[in-house]
Design a protein around this motif. Structure first.
Motif, mmCIF file in Angstrom:
data_model
loop_
_atom_site.group_PDB
_atom_site.id
_atom_site.type_symbol
_atom_site.label_atom_id
_atom_site.label_comp_id
_atom_site.label_asym_id
_atom_site.label_seq_id
_atom_site.Cartn_x
_atom_site.Cartn_y
_atom_site.Cartn_z
ATOM 1 N N SER A 211 42.584 75.548 22.717
ATOM 2 C CA SER A 211 43.169 74.827 24.330
ATOM 3 C C SER A 211 45.309 74.944 22.806
ATOM 4 O O SER A 211 45.278 75.141 22.145
ATOM 5 C CB SER A 211 43.636 73.538 24.467
ATOM 6 O OG SER A 211 45.104 73.437 24.551
ATOM 7 N N ARG A 212 45.709 76.543 24.147
ATOM 8 C CA ARG A 212 47.253 76.948 23.718
ATOM 9 C C ARG A 212 48.144 75.663 23.717
ATOM 10 O O ARG A 212 48.707 74.707 22.877
ATOM 11 C CB ARG A 212 47.464 77.462 24.576
ATOM 12 C CG ARG A 212 47.315 78.204 24.626
ATOM 13 C CD ARG A 212 48.137 80.031 25.736
ATOM 14 N NE ARG A 212 47.414 79.142 26.890
ATOM 15 C CZ ARG A 212 48.130 80.181 27.668
ATOM 16 N NH1 ARG A 212 48.743 80.643 27.594
ATOM 17 N NH2 ARG A 212 47.442 79.371 29.399
ATOM 18 N N PRO A 215 46.339 73.285 19.922
ATOM 19 C CA PRO A 215 45.480 74.273 19.164
ATOM 20 C C PRO A 215 45.291 73.429 17.680
ATOM 21 O O PRO A 215 43.791 74.929 17.124
ATOM 22 C CB PRO A 215 46.527 75.755 18.725
ATOM 23 C CG PRO A 215 48.039 74.136 18.663
ATOM 24 C CD PRO A 215 48.201 73.498 20.192
#
Length: 433
Positions: A211-212, A215
């Motif tokens: 996930s951005r 992270p």
């Protein structure tokens, strides 16, 4: 960050030559077919999933000696179990029991740090709760009442030998992702006996670098709280845990024992789907086990066991030394065993390693024993722990164990094993279900 060698369990370590080759027939190959993309059924990824998080009350006055009684909480099944009690009174009693059980689960969950309990907005994380209470009737059979909220579900329970209630728990979501939490509280009233297990192996999916927004990944958490009154006996024997690459998982187990109460617990974890050529990667696994005994002279700790596996501890000689499977079995005995009795039990448990691959260590506690497994095969670990289970039953003069119906064992863990049961008679164990 700490880690602990398997040899720290005690006095004797034996290394077995490997003879397992990872063939699917040995029960390991099925892991290769698991796909992280399948970790949620489609209906659980959108708004419809919110409707599943409401409480599912389960109240069953009897564990069901025949195994036919349903624990789905329906009025119809409750009417069959309640005899000539009026429907109105029965419904009120059921609602009260479910309310009390839910309150226990919420109280246990409130003990967790707020940072662990509050998933980020829009994360879609679950917090499933289950609360169970066992009591012993005048007929010697243990019965249960309880409640659960999705994704946890209480399955049908039934009685085994010695009046023990065998009860499987089901995690319906298909696995845990970062931010998911499970809280399970169990209270055993005086003299009651129970066996709790899981319907299937638990999966923990990877979150690091996925996930951005986060992270670093997010932890999945399971909180277990066991309260046992005088003379109660609980066996907590879930199926194994599989942590996928880059998965983060933490388990906290707290056991509170009254005088004369006994607790047997096991946990078995595979770090990475090794049959698919996968390691744990940057993932981590944590475990905290606290066992506290209430004695007339004051409370005392029987065991505090804190472990973390990840990073360098996966490959170091004082960690996993590159092996993917780790397991612990702990028995807090209801009484202090005489010196020779405990020594003989530990030696018998070491003898039960015969024919199994991996590193296995077994040592005594002040009032019980602790066993560790480290190796390539969860099949070997399950077999050894199951044999130890039989030894511990025999040491208490209880009936020989039968494999739970929900266990998918293909191996024969009891094959060739004989143990001394009550009154000194010999058991020749069969793999009965």
């Amino acid at each position: 960050m700490t880690h602990q060698s398997v040899a720290a369990a005690g006095v004797d370590v034996e290394r077995r030559a490997p003879d397992w080759n990872g063939h699917p027939d040995n029960g390991e190959g099925a892991l290769a077919a698991d796909n992280p993309a399948d970790r949620r059924p489609p209906a659980m990824e959108g708004g419809e999933a919110r409707g599943l998080t409401s409480a599912e009350a389960n109240s069953e006055p009897s564990c069901g000696a025949s195994g036919d009684a349903s624990s789905d909480g329906s009025n119809e099944s409750t009417a069959q179990a309640s005899g000539d009690v009026s429907s109105d009174a029965r419904n009120k009693a059921s609602a009260k029991a479910s309310s009390e059980a839910s309150a226990e689960a919420n109280a246990a969950a409130s003990a967790l740090p707020a940072s662990d309990l509050a998933p980020s907005a829009g994360s879609g994380s679950w917090h499933g709760r289950a609360s169970l209470r066992f009591s012993r009737g005048g007929d010697g059979l243990s019965r249960h009442q309880g409640s659960a909220s999705a994704p946890l579900k209480i399955q049908r329970g039934f009685n085994r030998a010695n009046g023990r209630c065998e009860l499987p728990l089901l995690h319906t979501a298909g696995g845990l992702v970062g931010g998911d939490q499970l809280s399970i509280t169990v209270h055993l009233e005086p003299g009651s006996r129970a066996l709790l297990t899981s319907v299937a192996a638990q999966k923990v999916y990877g979150t690091i670098g996925r996930s951005r927004l986060r992270p670093e990944g997010a932890w999945a958490l399971q909180e277990l709280a066991f309260q046992l009154e005088e003379g109660a006996d609980l066996e907590w024997l879930p199926q194994e845990l599989v942590v996928y690459a880059d998965g983060l998982y933490e388990q906290r187990t707290r056991v509170n024992l009254a005088p004369g109460a006994g607790w047997l617990g096991a946990e078995l974890v595979r770090l990475g789907r090794t049959a698919a050529g996968e390691s744990l990667g940057a993932g981590r696994w944590r475990s905290l086990l606290e066992i506290r005994r209430r004695d007339p002279g004051g409370d005392r700790w029987e065991l505090v066991d804190r472990l973390e596996l990840g990073g360098s501890s996966l490959v170091e000689a004082h960690g996993l030394a590159g092996e993917p499977v780790f397991g612990s079995l702990v028995w807090a005995a209801p009484r202090k065993l005489a010196g020779t009795e405990l020594v003989e039990l530990v030696e018998a448990c070491r003898g039960d390693r015969s024919g199994l691959e991996g590193t296995m260590a077994c040592g005594s506690l002040e009032q019980g024993l602790l066993a560790r497994y480290l190796g390539p095969s969860s099949t070997a670990a399950r077999s050894w722990f199951t044999r130890l289970w039989a030894r511990i039953r025999a040491a208490q003069g209880l009936a020989a164990p039968e494999l739970p119906r929900v266990w998918p064992f293909q191996e024969r863990p009891f094959a060739g094993q004989e143990v001394a049961g009550a009154a000194g008679q010999a058991w020749s164990l069969a793999d009965r279900r």
